[in-house]
Design an enzyme around this catalytic site. Structure first.
Site, PDB file in Angstrom:
ATOM      1  N   ASP A 131       0.765  -1.124  -0.031  1.00 49.31           N
ATOM      2  CA  ASP A 131       0.093  -0.074   0.178  1.00 49.31           C
ATOM      3  C   ASP A 131       0.905   1.273   0.017  1.00 49.31           C
ATOM      4  OD1 ASP A 131      -2.214   1.553   0.137  1.00 49.31           O
ATOM      5  OD2 ASP A 131      -2.569   1.196   2.176  1.00 49.31           O
ATOM      6  N   HIS A 132       0.317   2.312  -0.600  1.00 53.91           N
ATOM      7  CA  HIS A 132       1.171   3.608  -0.593  1.00 53.91           C
ATOM      8  C   HIS A 132       2.569   3.645  -0.935  1.00 53.91           C
ATOM      9  CE1 HIS A 132      -2.605   5.795   0.133  1.00 53.91           C
ATOM     10  NE2 HIS A 132      -2.865   4.748   1.330  1.00 53.91           N
TER      11      HIS A 132
END
Length: 178
Positions: free
Chosen positions: A159-160
């Site tokens: 994620d991210h």
């Protein structure tokens, strides 16, 4: 699939947006432009594989990374024509923020150096990594070729991952990493 919207103002400005993100107006030289309401957007193309980065190229095309499609594409803003230039077979494109991410065109793009830089996530033995690659653009065939890793084995996650690329005023390529 997300839709890409853009409008050209006076030939010098591009306004782009992807569904779920805010509108941004940017002059050809990167200056921000105030947009007064009301604003009318025009859908140029839909069915893109989760667009992540959109750049206004010196060839008057929109250059797009498609995160989930694991590709780099060009969109003709006058006709809405979408052409995939390259697909990264080694990229991992799992949700929410993995796949082909940042994009930068060489400062001398179409003036001697036809280099395109991108960052993407990949996996080795279950571990996430990121890679920055350089490719060569052939304007005659409108294809990218010669994928060359310039920085590899960077940390990545599920994620991210950030992954934005920009050339600084010093001519160096900068990468954002989480």
């Amino acid at each position: 699939m997300k839709k890409l919207a853009a409008k050209v103002l006076c030939g010098l400005f591009a306004i782009t947006a992807t569904a779920g993100f805010s509108m941004v107006a940017e002059a050809a030289h990167g200056d921000k432009v105030n947009i007064a309401a009301p604003f009318k957007a025009t859908v140029l193309v839909d069915g893109l594989g989760s667009p992540w980065e959109v750049l206004w190229g010196p060839d008057n095309s929109l250059w797009v990374t498609e995160r989930q499609a694991k590709s780099i594409s060009k969109v003709d803003p006058k006709k809405g024509k979408h052409k995939v230039l390259y697909t990264f077979n080694n990229a991992v494109a799992a949700p929410p923020h993995q796949g082909v991410l940042g994009l930068a065109l060489d400062p001398q793009f179409l003036k001697g150096n036809n280099y395109v830089y991108t960052a993407y996530t990949y996996e080795v033995n279950g571990e996430k990594h990121a890679r920055i690659v350089r490719m060569t653009y052939d304007p005659k065939t409108e294809t990218l070729r010669d994928e060359t890793a310039i920085l590899d084995n960077l940390p990545a996650s599920v994620d991210h991952n950030s992954g934005r690329l920009r050339f600084g005023p010093d001519g160096k390529l900068y990468y954002t990493i989480r």
